[in-house]
Design an enzyme around this catalytic site. Structure first.
Site, mmCIF file in Angstrom:
data_model
loop_
_atom_site.group_PDB
_atom_site.id
_atom_site.type_symbol
_atom_site.label_atom_id
_atom_site.label_comp_id
_atom_site.label_asym_id
_atom_site.label_seq_id
_atom_site.Cartn_x
_atom_site.Cartn_y
_atom_site.Cartn_z
ATOM 1 N N ARG A 139 -8.239 -10.963 -7.508
ATOM 2 C CA ARG A 139 -8.868 -12.211 -7.132
ATOM 3 C C ARG A 139 -9.174 -13.010 -8.401
ATOM 4 O O ARG A 139 -9.780 -12.503 -9.338
ATOM 5 C CB ARG A 139 -10.162 -11.907 -6.383
ATOM 6 C CG ARG A 139 -10.653 -13.094 -5.568
ATOM 7 C CD ARG A 139 -12.004 -12.807 -4.987
ATOM 8 N NE ARG A 139 -11.946 -11.799 -3.922
ATOM 9 C CZ ARG A 139 -12.883 -11.687 -2.979
ATOM 10 N NH1 ARG A 139 -13.930 -12.485 -2.991
ATOM 11 N NH2 ARG A 139 -12.786 -10.772 -2.068
ATOM 12 N N THR A 143 -10.979 -19.543 -8.800
ATOM 13 C CA THR A 143 -10.610 -20.131 -7.505
ATOM 14 C C THR A 143 -10.963 -19.208 -6.341
ATOM 15 O O THR A 143 -10.907 -19.629 -5.189
ATOM 16 C CB THR A 143 -9.092 -20.377 -7.459
ATOM 17 O OG1 THR A 143 -8.448 -19.102 -7.594
ATOM 18 C CG2 THR A 143 -8.646 -21.296 -8.563
ATOM 19 N N ASP A 237 -15.837 0.176 -0.914
ATOM 20 C CA ASP A 237 -14.633 -0.126 -1.698
ATOM 21 C C ASP A 237 -13.735 1.106 -1.719
ATOM 22 O O ASP A 237 -14.070 2.123 -2.335
ATOM 23 C CB ASP A 237 -15.016 -0.527 -3.124
ATOM 24 C CG ASP A 237 -13.812 -1.014 -3.907
ATOM 25 O OD1 ASP A 237 -13.862 -2.148 -4.402
ATOM 26 O OD2 ASP A 237 -12.814 -0.256 -4.025
ATOM 27 N N ASP A 240 -12.650 2.441 -5.220
ATOM 28 C CA ASP A 240 -13.750 3.098 -5.930
ATOM 29 C C ASP A 240 -14.018 4.490 -5.371
ATOM 30 O O ASP A 240 -14.179 5.460 -6.109
ATOM 31 C CB ASP A 240 -15.040 2.269 -5.815
ATOM 32 C CG ASP A 240 -15.036 1.096 -6.778
ATOM 33 O OD1 ASP A 240 -14.128 1.042 -7.634
ATOM 34 O OD2 ASP A 240 -15.943 0.240 -6.661
#
Lengths: 245, 446
Positions: A139, A143, A237, A240
């Site tokens: 990401r 933006t 996550d 993770d």
């Protein structure tokens, strides 16, 4: 929570050969009947129990890896069923003929780094010497849109069926970008199978609208997304929990 | 005709065990005689049951007397006939019999027991094997071993001093105090009701071979009966549609593709093992759906609630050797720490009759919430029937048994399900009935 406000579908789960009294109640996947090309794994009690294990925040890494691998193998088995086969008759060891089938066409796996790489083992458990390409999409902080950083794919990928791997489908941003990368290398949309553990209904719908010919195989469609675009209830996550926690 | 909901009875070959009683004076050679008969058979289903295991545990006072050689071990009073009768009834009924272990050093029963299960013929030996009417009623053959009393005394001296750590004076005291009077009072009268009197014990080769022949005849008769029983069950199952508790894997293109690889004789051994393991993992995933599940709420790392499930209790597996060992890799992919029992059932190549040679089951198997029985092929279902019978005899409720197999014929599955309608069968492919057992040969490479 935005999408999480709806009541989750709660029902008795169990194979049809079990009497209703022996079927415990649990939350099952949202049905997405109106979305084409999405295939949700049968909601067996065993699958729900596996998902319960990996969702539980108290599950340690070793168990998390083991139980997610079991689901991933089921996803791969289901995904491979969408590949074409041709009739292939053989003679059995007891001298009978068996109208069998042979897998046709070459395949390859493409994992979206880093969480998608956790699904490579499951793929190899079913297809030993499969080629595996990688795509890194992250990401962009400015933006907040996904951005392609890296890819390494087999040369002849245009001639292959592609099993695209990413365990979580939230907004669908990175998966859509990955599909675009594959298309730009000449892979026809209908030759892409997206294997996914948990999808949000929003992500699944968006995906189906934009790349309708890509088949999605998922274990579970969750309630929705929260304000941070995390899947609810989700499992945290995935990368993770699989790699570092 | 449907077989659903009806139950037929299956009599395993150990269903009505034959019991041979061998009585005789101490030192008359009963044990040697029994051992010679068993040795001449060399079959795991011909066993000796010694009455020494059934001595009553002694009170502290009795124990003190025993250490002074003043306790009468040679009277019927010293034997716990009630327990003996119970155990013989278990054996006769084909159940698992826990035989007590007696310590001569401590004059008490030990914590552990010996398990006797599935004998076709039992030889009960002891000085009072023909004493109690309840025991006599269960005996199929009554033997009395006879020997010269000088010979008995000298044998007993040698044995007690050498093997039981006694001193000569004590032994002689026992002999004249208890053994000899008891012989005339209790032991000798048993001679009258014996079918066969064997003089000179182990040296009597003619008598031993006669008894051995008799046992062989009994075994042959039992085997014939068992084969007839299996044929009868086959006829019951012949015309019925497949029973609802047999679940066949959905024949998706992957499953069919794997069948093609597995059955193609051109497939390398390496590929065969790979695809078979993959198939087994699918079978096991399907079978574990039969576990009981209960609701379980969990919180995700974001503290969202999920209403999930968790499995109740433990799942274990029983590998039917040797074919079942082809399932272990696939099994451990799904349940890495699965508690695993093993039973060896071999099909006699001459008669086609399955025979139970060995079993090692987890101790608390009756409490497990699901027991998977693993055998790659079903063929006639006779071995499967026997495997399930073994579990039921060990207290596993029928509805908690899931038989997992690669290929099975409809008649074979119906045969087993007509006897055990509550079990589940999970199968990858419906094959021919009476198919050769080729899977294990290919997987194990011999």
């Amino acid at each position: 929570m935005t999408g999480g406000s709806e009541t989750p579908p709660s029902q008795c789960v169990g194979p049809e050969y079990r009497p209703a009294t022996q079927k415990p109640t649990a939350t099952v996947s949202k049905p997405l009947d109106q979305v084409p090309n999405i295939h949700i794994l049968p909601q067996t009690p065993q699958l729900i129990a596996l998902l319960t294990m990996i969702r539980d925040k108290n599950t340690g890494r070793a168990d998390f890896i083991f139980y997610s691998n079991r689901i991933i193998r089921l996803l791969v088995e289901e995904g491979l069923n969408h590949l074409p086969v041709v009739g292939h008759e053989i003679t059995t060891p007891v001298g009978r003929t068996y109208a069998g089938v042979k897998f046709e066409g070459k395949i390859c796996g493409v994992s979206i780094m880093r969480a998608g790489e956790s699904m490579e083992q499951g793929l190899r458990d079913c297809c030993r010497s499969v080629r595996i390409g990688k795509i890194l999409i992250q990401r962009d902080e400015e933006t907040s849109k996904p951005k392609l950083f890296y890819d390494k794919l087999p040369e002849d990928i245009a001639d292959r069926w592609v099993l695209l791997l990413d365990p979580m489908l939230a907004t669908g941003g990175s998966a859509l970008m990955a599909v675009e990368v594959l298309k730009s290398r000449g892979v026809p949309e209908e030759h892409i199978l997206f294997l996914n553990l948990i999808a949000s209904p929003e992500g699944a719908k968006r995906f189906a609208e934009q790349v309708p010919k890509v088949r999605v195989v998922t274990a579970f469609v969750d309630q929705g997304l929260d304000e941070k675009n995390y899947i609810v209830p989700g499992l945290g996550d995935f990368g993770d929990r699989f790699y570092t926690l | 005709m449907s077989i659903q909901g009806r139950r037929t009875h299956y009599q395993p070959p150990w269903g009505n065990a034959n019991i041979i009683g061998v009585a005789g004076s101490s030192g008359s050679g009963k044990t040697s005689l029994a051992m010679a008969i068993v040795a001449s058979m060399n079959l795991p289903w011909v066993v000796i049951l010694s009455m020494d295991s059934f001595y009553k545990p002694l009170t502290p006072e009795q124990s003190a007397m025993a250490y002074r050689n003043e306790y009468d071990f040679d009277s019927p009073e010293a034997i716990d006939f009630d327990i003996l009768v119970e155990r013989l009834k278990d054996i006769k009924a084909g159940k698992v019999a826990e035989v007590p272990m007696y310590s001569f050093a401590k004059h008490s029963r030990l914590e552990q027991t010996t398990t006797i299960y599935s004998p076709h013929v039992v030889i009960l030996e002891g000085i009072f094997a023909l004493h109690d009417q309840r025991v006599l009623d269960m005996l199929d053959l009554k033997i009395f071993a006879e020997a010269d009393s000088d010979l008995c005394l000298s044998r007993r001296l040698v044995r007690d001093v050498k093997e039981r750590g006694r001193d000569i004076e004590g032994c002689i005291k026992q002999w004249f105090g208890f053994v000899k009077p008891n012989f005339y009072k209790y032991v000798a009268p048993q001679r009258e009701i014996a079918d066969l009197i064997v003089p000179r014990g182990i040296e009597n080769k003619v008598a031993i071979s006669m008894v051995a022949d008799q046992v062989r005849k009994t075994l042959k008769h039992k085997s014939a009966q068992h084969q007839m029983e299996l044929r009868r069950l086959g006829q019951i199952a012949e015309d019925s549609p497949l029973h609802g508790n047999a679940k066949v894997l959905e024949q998706t293109s992957q499953v069919k593709g794997m069948h093609t690889m597995l059955m193609d004789q051109g497939t390398s051994k390496e590929d065969f093992v790979f695809y078979f393991d993959r198939m087994v993992a699918l079978l096991i995933e399907t079978a574990v759906d039969f576990m009981p599940f209960t609701p379980r709420q969990v919180y995700t790392p974001q503290n969202n609630l999920y209403m999930g499930l968790k499995k109740e209790g433990e799942v274990s597996a029983v590998v039917v050797l040797r074919g079942g060992s082809a399932f272990e890799t696939g099994l451990r992919r799904t349940i890495p720490d699965c508690v695993t029992g093993r039973i060896l059932i071999q099909t006699n190549y001459r008669t086609g009759e399955p025979e139970l040679h060995y079993r090692a089951l987890p101790p608390n198997i009756a409490q497990h919430s699901l027991v998977l029985v693993l055998d790659p092929q079903f063929s006639s279902g006779a071995a499967a029937l026997m495997a399930v019978q073994v579990l039921v005899d060990h207290g596993v409720p029928e509805e908690r048994i899931a038989f997992v197999t690669y290929a099975a014929g409809r008649v074979g599955m119906n045969r087993v399900l007509s006897v055990f309608p509550e079990i589940k069968i999970v199968v990858a492919r419906i094959g021919d009935d009476m198919e050769n057992r080729w899977v294990e040969t290919k997987y194990l490479g011999c």
